[in-house]
Write an enzyme that holds these catalytic residues in place. Structure first.
Site, PDB file in Angstrom:
ATOM      1  CE  LYS A   1      -4.285  -1.774   1.995  1.00 42.84           C
ATOM      2  NZ  LYS A   1      -5.214  -1.757   3.149  1.00 42.84           N
TER       3      LYS A   1
ATOM      4  NE  ARG B   1      -8.088  -8.449   1.696  1.00 46.08           N
ATOM      5  CZ  ARG B   1      -7.876  -7.628   0.664  1.00 46.08           C
ATOM      6  NH1 ARG B   1      -6.941  -6.680   0.751  1.00 46.08           N
ATOM      7  NH2 ARG B   1      -8.588  -7.737  -0.441  1.00 46.08           N
TER       8      ARG B   1
END
Length: 284
Positions: free
Chosen positions: A231, A265
């Site tokens: 991210k 995740r």
């Protein structure tokens, strides 16, 4: 025994009668059935590609496979419910048939998509909006009696990164999740996983403040899922790109594991499993 269960963290999930032990953290592989997810290597275009990717995840040690048909990257294109279902359901059905040992989660904020996914063979609902984007979501989860992963997000995928503001990000996220958990308890939803929502309606500074104080989420005595994988909070902080953010992902996953994360995740399962194994050496 009842007193022990009340005061100790919940360490298992009931998957259609099968108990998944979370006393050792588990890894969730991201399988995107989308043309526009932020990390291009996570996208699959056909069922065969999805099956190949799922097989790789399972061979590398993933317990969960999270299937998404709606990109939640900042500024993502909105698609219809029917299109999301058309993307997801055939893949879920194929994976459930090919890999009966896999635990499949449906990454959606829409109740209808969630229900169709569960009926097709998925086991868990993973909702980035914690019911805020579909008022029928909570009652659907209660009806289906499946585990529910809920995330904090300020805004929607289309506007969440347009100047997110908090007075105190940690307290506001905790308060938000506490209210949602209380509602779910009244609906007799028994398996809830919380996700602080790293990268969703938060600045880079907000994300690191949450990570720095992540132990605070243990107050809920519920499994904690984290999603840092590749991210912007990593590659923007380093001045690189999503393609170069694997090392940073492993660093943050390691920190999160030490602070109580129960599920990672990720796009890169092998490396995340290695993080779990090494951190377990410290605590085991």
């Amino acid at each position: 025994m009842a007193e022990k269960n009340f005061f100790e963290p919940k360490q298992s999930l009931n998957i259609k009668g099968r108990l998944i032990d979370l006393s050792t953290p588990k890894v969730m592989g991201i399988l995107n059935i989308t043309p526009d997810s932020f990390y291009s290597n996570s996208r699959t275009k056909t069922i065969d590609e999805a099956l190949t990717k799922a097989a790789q995840f399972l061979n590398e040690g993933a317990t969960f496979i999270d299937i998404g048909g709606y990109s939640s990257r900042p500024g993502a294109q909105d698609i219809s419910t029917d299109e999301e279902i058309d993307r997801l359901v055939p893949v879920v059905a194929s994976l459930a048939s090919a890999f009966p040992e896999a635990v499949i989660s449906i990454d959606t904020f829409r109740a209808k998509v969630a229900e169709e996914g569960i009926l097709a063979g998925a086991h868990i609902i993973n909702d980035i909006a914690a019911g805020d984007m579909d008022e029928k979501m909570f009652e659907t989860v209660a009806k289906l009696q499946v585990p529910y992963m809920m995330m904090h997000m300020q805004g929607t995928p289309q506007n969440m990164q347009q100047n997110p503001v908090y007075n105190n990000v940690l307290l506001e996220v905790i308060d938000y999740l506490a209210k949602k958990i209380a509602i779910l308890k009244t609906l007799h939803v028994h398996d809830v996983i919380i996700d602080p929502g790293f990268g969703f309606g938060k600045t880079i500074a907000h994300n690191y403040e949450l990570l720095n104080q992540m132990e605070a989420f243990k107050v809920f005595k519920l499994p904690i899922l984290v999603g840092f994988s590749r991210k912007g909070m990593i590659y923007k902080a380093l001045g690189t790109s999503a393609a170069e953010a694997l090392n940073g992902t492993s660093v943050l996953n390691t920190i999160a594991l030490q602070k109580g994360a129960g599920i990672l995740r990720v796009h890169d399962v092998k490396e995340a499993v290695e993080c779990v194994r090494l951190v377990e050496r410290l605590t085991g």
